[in-house]
Scaffold this motif. Structure first.
Motif, mmCIF file in Angstrom:
data_model
loop_
_atom_site.group_PDB
_atom_site.id
_atom_site.type_symbol
_atom_site.label_atom_id
_atom_site.label_comp_id
_atom_site.label_asym_id
_atom_site.label_seq_id
_atom_site.Cartn_x
_atom_site.Cartn_y
_atom_site.Cartn_z
ATOM 1 N N GLU A 24 0.835 -1.207 0.000
ATOM 2 C CA GLU A 24 0.000 0.000 0.000
ATOM 3 C C GLU A 24 0.870 1.257 0.000
ATOM 4 O O GLU A 24 0.601 2.201 -0.748
ATOM 5 N N ARG A 25 1.912 1.257 0.825
ATOM 6 C CA ARG A 25 2.797 2.439 0.898
ATOM 7 C C ARG A 25 3.502 2.692 -0.432
ATOM 8 O O ARG A 25 3.620 3.834 -0.882
ATOM 9 N N VAL A 26 3.980 1.635 -1.078
ATOM 10 C CA VAL A 26 4.700 1.816 -2.339
ATOM 11 C C VAL A 26 3.735 2.234 -3.454
ATOM 12 O O VAL A 26 4.071 3.092 -4.278
ATOM 13 N N VAL A 27 2.527 1.672 -3.485
ATOM 14 C CA VAL A 27 1.530 2.098 -4.482
ATOM 15 C C VAL A 27 1.233 3.581 -4.307
ATOM 16 O O VAL A 27 1.180 4.337 -5.289
ATOM 17 N N PHE A 28 1.075 4.032 -3.070
ATOM 18 C CA PHE A 28 0.830 5.445 -2.784
ATOM 19 C C PHE A 28 1.975 6.298 -3.335
ATOM 20 O O PHE A 28 1.751 7.293 -4.028
#
Length: 151
Positions: A24-28
């Motif tokens: 989720e953090r990397v997609v953001f």
């Protein structure tokens, strides 16, 4: 991959789901790099939208469906339970292998004109992501991703 949905609109995720917060953090981060490259304001992360997105990703895995609307609730009503906004949107995707990675999920969305459109909408400022891991369509370790957006 799910279609783009937008709707005007006037809890927490299901327990037992395995969420990949690092994904989720990397997609953001990747989505904000795309926004920056297109001279758009970066998304602000919303915990409320994350709750709505995680709830939906977990529900799709648990009940074995792949749609914006759950069997008993439309996507905009689900998001409205978590956050009030004049405009909301949603992208969904699922993948295995390289399509279960942050780069793979973002690539699925960016190569689809409707998903790309929502990511590049100037009027959407907030985002929440939910990436649940489980078995889907017979594929173990599938990543079920929901991105919920709001003005």
């Amino acid at each position: 991959m799910g279609a783009l949905l937008l709707a005007p609109v006037g809890t927490s995720a299901r327990s037992g789901a395995s969420f990949r917060s690092s994904t989720e953090r990397v997609v953001f981060k990747l989505l904000n790099e795309i926004r920056r490259d297109h001279h758009l304001p970066q998304f602000r992360y919303s915990v409320a939208l994350r709750s709505a997105a995680r709830e939906h990703s977990a529900d799709m895995l648990t009940r074995h469906y792949f749609e914006h609307n759950s069997p008993n609730e439309t996507f905009d009503h689900r998001i409205r339970r978590h956050l009030d906004s004049s405009l909301v949107g949603e992208n969904i995707a699922w993948g295995t292998g390289r399509y279960a990675t942050p780069e793979g999920l973002v690539k699925l969305w960016m190569t689809s004109p409707t998903h790309r459109h929502i990511i590049l909408m100037r009027s959407l400022h907030r985002i929440g992501l939910g990436v649940a891991i489980g078995t889907f369509a017979g594929s173990p370790d599938a990543a079920m991703a929901t991105a919920d957006f709001a003005a």
